[in-house]
Design a protein around this motif. Structure first.
Motif, mmCIF file in Angstrom:
data_model
loop_
_atom_site.group_PDB
_atom_site.id
_atom_site.type_symbol
_atom_site.label_atom_id
_atom_site.label_comp_id
_atom_site.label_asym_id
_atom_site.label_seq_id
_atom_site.Cartn_x
_atom_site.Cartn_y
_atom_site.Cartn_z
ATOM 1 N N LEU A 138 -0.102 9.559 4.378
ATOM 2 C CA LEU A 138 -0.080 10.014 2.982
ATOM 3 C C LEU A 138 -0.541 11.468 2.827
ATOM 4 C CD1 LEU A 138 -1.569 6.716 1.529
ATOM 5 C CD2 LEU A 138 0.616 7.719 0.785
ATOM 6 N N TYR A 196 -4.628 0.159 2.153
ATOM 7 C CA TYR A 196 -5.049 1.527 2.474
ATOM 8 C C TYR A 196 -6.058 1.520 3.621
ATOM 9 C CZ TYR A 196 -6.762 6.269 1.925
ATOM 10 O OH TYR A 196 -7.110 7.577 2.152
ATOM 11 N N ILE A 231 1.295 8.298 -6.529
ATOM 12 C CA ILE A 231 0.997 7.394 -5.422
ATOM 13 C C ILE A 231 -0.473 6.981 -5.484
ATOM 14 C CG2 ILE A 231 0.946 7.144 -2.901
ATOM 15 C CD1 ILE A 231 3.161 9.271 -2.772
ATOM 16 N N VAL A 254 -1.177 12.250 -5.507
ATOM 17 C CA VAL A 254 -1.768 11.227 -4.640
ATOM 18 C C VAL A 254 -3.240 10.936 -4.981
ATOM 19 C CG1 VAL A 254 -2.290 10.649 -2.232
ATOM 20 C CG2 VAL A 254 -0.192 11.894 -2.770
ATOM 21 N N LEU A 279 6.819 10.320 5.097
ATOM 22 C CA LEU A 279 6.108 9.304 4.314
ATOM 23 C C LEU A 279 7.100 8.336 3.672
ATOM 24 C CD1 LEU A 279 3.594 8.069 2.953
ATOM 25 C CD2 LEU A 279 3.871 9.754 1.117
#
Ligand code: B1N
Length: 760
Positions: free
Chosen positions: A580, A572, A528, A490, A470
């Motif tokens: 991710l 995203y 994140i 995350v 990542l």
């Protein structure tokens, strides 16, 4: 020809030398060879067929997924290796179709994979948006939207040379059928995703995502979910929905005629699934078309009610569609009488005006029409279905108790474990054999290896390697340098106040201030985020701005920087999620209890060995029931407390600000000089004001519990042995969340299709 021969042939006819071919050439060659394989596979058969209608199918890249399902992954990798490259490099040349907003569209895509993999005779019906949702750029502290074109000369779309005419009030528009073939997993079956398109689509806008919303002929399929902040935008949505269902209904009837099925017995042969209210006009449209073919109105209504099933995906009222009858009349006047007739039939069943299809203001409630004229109504997690039954749709539940049922969401482990985390998949197979690939419930066998030191060590090292992968990817694509030794925390999902990214941001502020006070964490933390905001959703964009400001503030602070990092991943999408999710240590699922219908990212991260930090909401409840409270980090108000607080209007954020010094410090920090030195006072001021005066999603009551639970979670991470045990327990129980399980339940309870398999 073999698969390898087809790949070579593709390159050869274009005079491309394999060893000097670009990633894009190789991607096209593999795609073309896969399409030949798919042609050789058989369609599913059966005396019944499912039509899964959805405005969104967030399918992601298909190269790796199709190689996995057709059992060609190793062969493709060997071939590419012999040419000095790799699948990871080649697949980066594949554009990702963004035919969905988020969970709802991705669920439809996982369902397509499971329907094919279970050999069920079903297809998807949707729209071929040329520029998808939008591509998100994060520059200068804000989200910028750009078109996301994904259709190239060589693409997965197949022109079926089939058209249907859609009669709009403004004139006919031709619907052209494109198919994407979807192979099942190792079963020789190929199903289809039918995507309708206009004949002459408009070119991409030159800047941003604005376009002529009145130019239906050319722009109907330009974008998904057009900005609904003005009348033309809302109307375009009605055009899109009617286009999809009118062409879809014609397809159903054409298929039935071809199969020799009698139209007045159509309910023996078809199941029609309505994925949220967006395709709801299939109900009146199918009635209309059946009557045009000579079926009586009474019988047509009966057929539709027997064939259709509706899934509700949210209780948020702003997402429940209602259309003015006048809008429907402007788009498709032929539906007005049919809907009025359905409304009269519904009124004969109940006199409660709250349950009417057409309300006193002449608005059509799509969900009400769905419930009255479907055989089945389901929620997407146990808690969500209970809320539908007991509060949101209680009136309907009282008259149709047997229609209501739960189908807890699922994910396809082929993409979300085998595809995105090959190292973990291999480690699992080494431990328990391969059978989990056909039946994810076998993952429970991992519990037998919970004390196996070598296995535990391997899982730990795989997580570390995925974190490096990542970090490499973020470095390459966004120039972000991650602290690779940190805990990866995350939160990746659409930006919405109910999902409460603002709560996570408050933790970041608290942690920043705590480090400034001299409390040095045992280990660095990387927070994140990845999220798109709807273009017209001001506060969501303000929250992105706040996150970007925090990111900069922390980065600029030499005292804090070594221990804390906040990164916002741009644009995203499914591909980003695939990078991710395998790298996550902590899965943030912190929606206000009762508001997240299910969530599916929670399932994906669980399967990849992250521990859930979340509220008792959606499918989190079922995760906790499976793994136990000790193997997840749960905080916050319960859904009942939340529902009561809304009912009694007993929540006032101001009280928290006044009485709680820590909350005051955090809220005030949003508009502190250090934040205002970086960001806009207008945006940050709006976030501040909203939290103080409304806080619709009750952030403040959960802040203290969230911070202390997250701190406990981070402290537990330091007990490496105990943490690894928890991750194994989570992976082992994640098999329940296979979309194969979900789809088997849909089929058992609602669709009743027979399974076909061909010799693979
Ligand atoms: O559907 C997912 C769930 O896992 C999520 O909890 C839920 O939030 C999501 C209007 C929606 N609900 N409603 C939508 C999407 C687009 C649109 O125009 C509503 N998405 C969900 C799968 O069940």
């Amino acid at each position: 020809m073999t698969f390898e021969e087809n790949v070579r042939e593709y390159l050869h006819t274009r005079s491309i030398e394999p060893t000097s071919a670009s990633a894009h050439d190789l991607m096209c060659a593999l795609m073309s060879a896969l399409c030949s394989e798919q042609d050789a596979a058989g369609a599913t058969r059966g005396s019944r067929k499912l039509y899964y209608f959805s405005a969104e199918f967030l399918i992601g890249r298909l190269l790796r997924a199709n190689l996995i399902n057709l059992d060609l992954l190793d062969r493709a990798q060997d071939l590419l290796q012999s040419w000095g490259t790799s699948l990871s490099e080649v697949e980066d040349a594949e554009p990702e179709p963004s035919l969905g907003n988020g969970g709802l569209g991705r669920l439809a895509a996982c369902f397509m994979d499971s329907i094919a993999s279970l050999g069920l005779n079903g297809c998807g019906v949707g729209l071929n948006y040329h520029y998808g949702l939008f591509h998100q750029n994060l520059s200068e502290g804000y989200q910028q939207e750009e078109p996301n074109p994904w259709i190239e000369d060589t693409s997965w779309l197949r022109d079926e040379h089939t058209t249907f005419t859609v009669p709009f009030a403004c004139g006919d528009v031709v619907a052209k059928l494109y198919d994407i073939e979807l192979p099942g997993y190792h079963n020789g079956v190929v199903n289809r995703l039918h995507l309708f398109d206009v004949e002459n689509p408009a070119p991409a806008p030159t800047s941003g995502i604005s376009f002529d919303k009145n130019d239906i002929q050319h722009c109907l399929t330009s974008f998904l979910y057009p900005d609904d902040s003005d009348e033309a935008g809302r109307l375009l949505r009605v055009y899109q929905e009617y286009f999809m269902v009118c062409a879809g209904a014609q397809l159903i009837i054409a298929d039935a005629q071809q199969a020799g099925w009698q139209l007045d017995r159509l309910d023996d042969h078809i199941a029609v699934h309505i994925n949220d209210t967006h395709p709801s006009m299939i109900i009146p449209e199918l009635v209309r078309q059946l009557t045009l073919h000579g079926v009586s109105q009474d019988r047509a209504c009966e057929i539709v009610e027997n064939a259709c099933a509706y899934t509700n995906h949210t209780i948020l009222s702003e997402a429940l569609e209602t259309w003015n009858m006048s809008s429907i009349e402007r788009v498709a006047p032929q539906l007005v009488d049919v809907i009025t007739n359905l409304d009269e039939r519904a009124k004969a069943r109940t006199s409660d005006p709250a349950l009417a299809i057409i309300d006193r203001d002449n608005r059509v409630h799509m969900a009400h029409m769905d419930v009255h004229f479907s055989r089945s109504v389901n929620g997407v997690a146990k808690l969500h279905t209970d809320i539908l039954k007991n509060s949101e749709m209680n009136g309907f539940y009282n008259i149709y108790p047997d229609k209501f049922n739960n189908k807890t969401n699922g994910i396809t482990f082929r993409r979300w474990l085998m595809g995105c985390n090959p190292m973990l998949a291999a480690a699992i197979s080494d431990a328990i054999g391969e059978s989990w690939k056909d039946d994810a419930s076998h993952l429970i066998d991992l519990l037998k290896h919970i004390d196996d030191a070598a296995f535990r060590q391997k899982l730990d090292s795989i997580k570390a390697q995925n974190k490096h992968r990542l970090a490499d990817w973020l470095q390459k694509t966004q120039g972000i340098t991650l602290n690779r030794d940190a805990i990866f925390d995350v939160q990746i999902k659409r930006l919405h106040q109910y999902k409460r990214q603002q709560l996570n941001a408050m933790y970041a502020m608290w942690k920043y201030l705590d480090i400034k006070k001299g409390h040095i964490p045992a280990r660095p933390l990387v927070m994140i985020f990845a999220a798109k905001a709807a273009p017209a959703y001001t506060l969501a964009k303000d929250i992105i701005h706040m996150l970007l400001c925090l990111s900069k503030l922390i980065e600029q602070d030499e005292q804090v920087r070594p221990y804390l990092q906040l990164v916002m991943v741009e644009n995203y999408n499914v591909t980003a999620a695939e990078h991710l999710i395998p790298a996550a240590n902590i899965s943030e699922q912190i929606s206000l209890a009762s508001k997240e219908a299910s969530g599916t990212g929670n399932m994906k991260m669980m399967a990849n060995g992250a521990l859930t930090l979340g509220t008792m909401d959606g499918a989190n409840v079922e995760i906790v029931n499976l793994v136990g409270k000790d193997n997840a980090y749960i905080f916050g108000k319960t859904s009942q407390e939340v529902i009561d607080a809304y009912k009694n209007e007993s929540y006032h954020p101001w009280d928290y600000w006044k009485s709680d010094a820590m909350i005051r410090e955090l809220i005030d920090f949003i508009i502190s000089p250090s934040m205002l030195a970086i960001g806009s006072s207008e945006s940050l001021g709006r976030v501040y004001q909203d939290l103080l005066s409304h806080d619709w999603f009750m952030t403040l009551p959960d802040v203290a519990d969230y911070i202390s639970t997250k701190e406990r979670c981070l402290a537990d991470f330091e007990n490496r042995d105990a943490w690894i045990t928890k991750t194994i327990i989570n992976i082992a129980h994640s098999g329940y969340f296979s979309s194969d399980r979900t789809i088997s339940e849909y089929n058992r309870d609602i669709w009743h299709l027979d399974a076909t398999t061909h010799e693979a």
